[in-house]
Design an enzyme around this catalytic site. Structure first.
Site: not given
Lengths: 462, 462
Positions: A69-70, A177, A194, A196, A320
């Site tokens: 997808g990228t 998505q 994408s 996957h 974090c």
């Protein structure tokens, strides 16, 4: 062991696995070759392209397969920008796009192009008006996700596409998505996705570019995939990806309705079960399987670790949990709390029992993290008489969620109407201190730079 | 059904298939995630990288996985060129590199860089002196394949690496064709390869860049694979690729010795079984499993079709099998005959019986094609008295192998010492007419442009 991070990656769909097995036998040869193994591979590739195009809602000759997808996003954006170079070098993106889009935008800027970011509201949604305002006569391309990957908010793609069409600007939709749930509505010009994310194998993305959109592939030439995606075609994975897309689509409506009930349950109950939680993202216009919330006074990585120990795999946009010490750009653009952030994305087939078990485990996990951080529940707001009209706290060197915890502890030390100023060098304070004020009903008065760090000032309201 | 085109693609190695199955179960998650599925994926990725690095002969942190060998070449060349931009914009490649290298070079030229092509001898080999002569103080990078993909000639990589090292120029080696057989010798700086050439699945390439080589990744940023290969990591395929490389290496020496015997048999017997054949490529310094020959008066595509009907899948560098109507750039650079070209590349495990069967079928297949083209065996060299001292043939509009057939028919019509001039607009004539002269012992006198096409002149010697 419940895996609730399908928005990152999903296990292979059984149909994809079957198709992969079969095409490892039948589709390993080069589809450009004339001998029987090559012809067989070509037939499989053509059939996979037809199936994927039907699911996307485009012509087969408008669709190419990419290695991810990228890659589809990178190539698609670069190709349209280059194809429309003569129009101008202006690119419009939303502030909450996937990093592949934002990194493409940064690369475009580094090459001398200009970029406008369309802001989002507190639910994470853009508006068509926001896009209308950003388009200029020099705009070569606008990009918008179909739905947000971190908070699940569905974007008004059809409206934005209309605005873009009216201005003669192509719209590239990152549908990563949402493509499993249905085709993207509206008159989009290009689309990336994408495999996957829909139970296909990794190694397959797809890029559709409508006929009539000017497109100039970048990088070294390569004749494969209409010259739009270099490298040997990853055929077994492509066949599996197409089969999987067809399979998840067949179940999509039923499964969406079922998961929506489970996600609604999480949305409703998490705020009752856990004190000081903010559920983020649009409550209605959202992906059926994804919910995100943030917990005050919680270290996101510690919470993920706690949930992992209890058997639940979830994701987080908290600073974090990343090495960069900055919170998710999505939460920042929305202006919502980022500390103790948890994204739950349910794979198809998730049983209700697993969701119930998660809701049983979550309150204890959050309480455990808060206890270790020394936060009693609710945080100690001193009943003692106020010490002073205004206080300044030195939180330099403290990392999320500590500056907010210090603030919560100190607010009782000033009278109603008094102010607390927190001095912090943690980037997250800029997001989480205003978010805390909104959750607690105090006034956030703003920030000012200091020689070391930034001063954030809050007025006590109750 | 014998498949003799392993240089294009090979069926999945049984070990790769097993590893793929297992890692589809264990390695589908995002290795960047902190939960158990992510940690498991990370362990698999680390182990695959260690295994691949060991086979390549580099450190694990010098190696990244890419979506294909083509991506590895494109990224590697662009990254080193950008990293050494201050040195200069000069790139050196051999004339017989894979198209991914030559297309990278063309893209570099289009961006304003300069490119030198190092020529090859008639066997397809470059020389270290050729590289030494091409390097300049502005050379940012030199590229050389470890072995040629069309004719199997092994290149003097170690010698060229020494020349480059002495000049302070990094050498990138395209090891796609040889990595299955052993590590690349010499002090190379960067190396690219492709898993589906060694029985791994498609969708995996690898790029190694030695520490100390200046490298600047191009394109939009992406944190994965050390920032050198964007997109979600194709882990199951990577695990399978690494397992397969280890497996083929374990058998490499034995299998190389066995296949070398079979290829020697083809090399020796094909010239005896089929009239007017030229075996091309180095007879000794060559890949063990690959042999290429060209047949006079034969249309490559027709021959491939004939062999396919007989059950043999082979490849060809003839122009007549491609849509571009130009012959393989490799054969052209070598200056050898391109018509009726056949590349045989034997997969590991090829039984001797299949090779024998091929040698039985080949003469009839060639004869059949020649018969349909109206070429008797040998071509009709008229015994009649010469017509004239010089003749000119109009072969405009005729495609390979027709211009050469016309020449062969006409040469008997002039006396020894007389000339035949062929007027042709087929690009291949430039290669095949001189090659025919060399094979037949006539003098090739050169070419001259005409208003339509080019005139090629030949002097009869016997």
């Amino acid at each position: 062991m419940p895996y609730f991070d399908t928005a990152s990656a999903a296990p292979l769909h059984p149909v994809a696995r079957q198709a992969l097995q079969a095409s490892l036998d039948e589709g390993w040869a080069d589809p450009a070759r004339l001998y029987r193994e090559g012809r067989r591979a070509r037939l499989l590739l053509d059939a996979a392209r037809e199936a994927a195009a039907e699911a996307v809602g485009c012509r087969a000759d408008e669709l190419v397969f990419t290695p991810s997808g990228t890659h589809a996003v990178h190539s698609g954006i670069a190709g349209v920008l280059a194809g429309r170079r003569r129009v101008g070098g202006h690119l419009v993106v939303s502030a909450v796009e996937h990093s592949s889009v934002l990194h493409s935008a940064a690369a475009h800027e580094a090459r001398g192009g200009s970029v406008s970011e369309v802001p989002v509201d507190r639910s994470g949604a853009v508006s068509a008006a926001g896009y209308a305002g950003a388009l200029t006569p020099a705009t070569a391309l606008a990009c918008l996700q179909s739905a947000n990957h971190e908070v699940g908010t569905v974007q008004p793609v059809a409206e934005v596409a209309e605005v873009c069409a009216a201005a003669g600007v192509p719209l590239l939709v990152d549908a990563a998505q949402s493509l499993a749930w249905g085709p993207v509505e509206g008159t989009w010009s290009a689309l990336a996705a994408s495999a996957h994310k829909w139970g296909g194998p990794p190694g397959v993305g797809l890029l559709a570019v409508r006929k009539g959109v000017r497109y100039s592939p970048q990088g070294p030439a390569d004749e494969r995939e209409s010259g739009r995606s270099p490298g040997f075609v990853n055929l077994p994975a492509i066949v599996a990806a197409a089969a999987s897309l067809r399979a998840v689509r067949a179940e999509a409506d039923t499964e969406a309705a079922r998961l929506r009930v489970l996600v609604d349950r999480i949305r409703r109950r998490v705020v009752r079960l856990v004190p000081d939680v903010e559920v983020v993202g649009d409550a209605d216009r959202r992906l059926p399987h994804l919910v995100t919330f943030s917990c005050l006074y919680v270290d996101g990585e510690a919470l993920l670790h706690e949930l992992d120990r209890a058997g639940f795999s979830v994701s987080s946009g908290s600073s974090c949990t990343s090495s960069t010490l900055t919170p998710s750009h999505v939460l920042r653009a929305m202006g919502v709390l980022s500390e103790g952030n948890v994204r739950v994305s349910l794979p198809p087939g998730t049983p209700a029992e697993e969701v119930n078990a998660f809701l049983e485990v979550l309150p204890g996990a959050v309480a455990g993290v808060r206890e270790r951080l020394g936060v009693s529940e609710p945080p100690a707001v001193a009943a003692a008489a106020p010490e002073a009209e205004s206080l300044e706290l030195d939180a330099l060197g403290l990392r999320c969620p500590q500056p907010v915890i210090e603030l919560a502890r100190a607010i009782g030390r000033v009278p109603v109407g008094g102010t607390v100023t927190v001095l912090s060098d943690d980037e997250v304070a800029r997001l989480d201190i205003p978010a805390w004020c909104a959750m607690r009903g105090h006034d956030y008065l703003g920030e000012s730079p200091r020689p070391a760090g930034t001063a954030y000032t809050v007025r006590r309201r109750s």
